[in-house]
Structure formats: C-alpha cells, structure tokens
Design a protein around this motif. Structure first.
Motif: not given
Ligand code: SAH
Length: 236
Positions: A80, A43, A130
């Motif tokens: 997230c 994570l 998304a």
């Molecule tokens: N926001 C968090 C996670 C960053 S890692 C933090 O700052 O710790 C990037 C995350 O975005 C990953 O969990 C990945 O699964 C998600 N992600 C990447 N592309 C995405 C998309 N098109 N739609 C939804 N989630 C996405």
C-alpha cells in the motif's frame, strides 16, 4: 484546478458515485497528511506532488467506476505504500473492510498515523512481506479482493494473492449492465504502460480462471496523466 476536491466530486457524480461532504473532507485531509508525511519519507514521487489528485486519488478510485464489485467486500491492499489505492477506495466506498499491507515498516507507521487522524473505521494495517503473510492462518482465505498498484509483476502478484483470497455466494445487486463484473476471488491490479507481456505471462499460470484487461473509459479518465492506464482483473 481551483478546488481539486470539488473537481473530484464532479467526476464521481458524473460516473454515478455519490460523495458526501464528509467523505470529501476526509479525502482532502488524507491528501494533506500524505503530502506532509511525504516530506519525511518517500511515499509518492516528488514529481507527482502537484498532480496528487489526478495521478494518485483519481487513479486509485478508478475501480469503483470501471468494475462491479460485491457489496461489503473484504479487501487487501498489497504493497500500500502511503495507502494507495486502499485509503481513497475505503473513503469513497465505506462498506469495504480494508487491510493495508506493506513490507516497509516505516510506511505502515506513517499509514497508521494517517488513519488515526482520519478516524476511519473498518481498516487495519500490517507490515510484512506478502509472500510471508500469505502463509499465516489468520490471513489465508480472508479477502474477496486483493487490490494493488505498482508493486510487482502480475505473475508474482497472482502467486502471492491466491492464498489470501476467498469466493462468495453473494450476488451482485441488480444494476444497469455496465462495468466489468469482478466476482471474487479476484486480484485487481492498476497498471500503466504496455501490459501485454505481463498479461501473457500471467495467462500461462496454471489454475487461473481468467486474466482480463479493462481499459479505463469512465468520464474523466482522460485526465489521468498517462492515459494508457489499465485495470487487470485476475479471477481465481
Ligand atoms: N501502492 C503504493 C506503493 C507502490 S510502491 C502506490 O501506488 O503508491 C511499492 C510498495 O510495495 C512499496 O511500499 C514496497 O514496500 C511494497 N512491496 C514491495 N514488495 C512487497 C512484498 N513482497 N510484500 C509487501 N509489500 C511489498
């Protein structure tokens, strides 16, 4: 840092944000659960574990110090991961209605477990991409703000966010004239490093009202480990 939760509260107070004992307790529990889940699934970066209060919690809540948001906003945390920035924002600003979205199902499973243990209300989760979710009627035009940290380029984020967002007739409460006024519909992206190229790309997208770079200067922001952190606000 002897007691990181108290350290964080001191920063909040010196920036005009009151934090109750209960909120601080929930935030500490969140950090504990995040680190526990992080031993099972990735994570947050392992090298950040010791700096979780600065590089993750303080960074996540920085919009509360630098921006002026409408009261009781509806917010989507896009990508997230383990709940960043959405969960700390929700804990410290409980009047937010928050949806946490991530493409990776197992991350959402972890976040659901964490939320259940925290007993937070007014927050829901969804797993999906998304760009797909944005086409579903019940998500279209539902949010005042999309918040995001470390997911994709500003240009992609702007494209994906647009259909999730809606405006408001709400006025901002009278406050001292500090902070960048982020009127909805707006994308709020936490970014580090050199953002100029991405910002220029985003400025070329048709139909955006503004792309603004807010430099972090709240009291305590120098403690963020990489100190060229910015908040990009894209208004539609
Ligand atoms: N926001 C968090 C996670 C960053 S890692 C933090 O700052 O710790 C990037 C995350 O975005 C990953 O969990 C990945 O699964 C998600 N992600 C990447 N592309 C995405 C998309 N098109 N739609 C939804 N989630 C996405």
């Amino acid at each position: 840092m002897k007691d990181p939760a108290l350290w964080l509260r001191t920063i909040c107070i010196s920036n005009g944000l009151a934090v109750s004992d209960k909120q601080l307790d929930i935030l500490s529990k969140y950090v504990h659960l995040l680190l526990e889940w992080n031993t099972k699934i990735n994570l947050i970066s392992r090298r950040d574990v010791d700096n979780v209060w600065t590089s993750h919690i303080l960074h996540s809540i920085s919009p509360l110090f630098e921006l002026r948001l409408i009261p009781q906003p509806s917010v989507l945390d896009l990508g997230c991961g383990g709940g960043l920035p959405g969960v700390p924002l929700k804990i410290l600003n409980p009047d937010m209605q928050m949806t946490l979205l991530d493409a990776t199902r197992k991350k959402i499973t972890a976040v659901q477990d964490i939320l259940e243990k925290l007993g937070l209300e007014g927050v829901d989760t969804v797993s999906g991409r998304a760009e797909d979710m944005a086409r579903i009627d019940s998500y279209r035009g539902r949010y005042h703000y999309v918040v995001v940290r470390a997911v994709a380029s500003l240009a992609d984020l702007a494209k994906w966010s647009r259909s999730f967002l809606r405006g408001t007739t709400e006025l901002l409460p009278e406050k001292p004239k500090v902070g960048f006024v982020a009127m909805p519909p707006a994308l709020i992206a936490l970014k580090g490093g050199d953002v100029q190229k991405e910002v220029n790309e985003a400025r070329n997208i048709a139909g955006l009202q503004s792309v603004s770079v807010v430099t972090m200067k709240f009291k305590g922001s120098e403690r963020l480990l990489e100190n060229d952190k910015k908040i990009i606000v894209i208004q539609f």
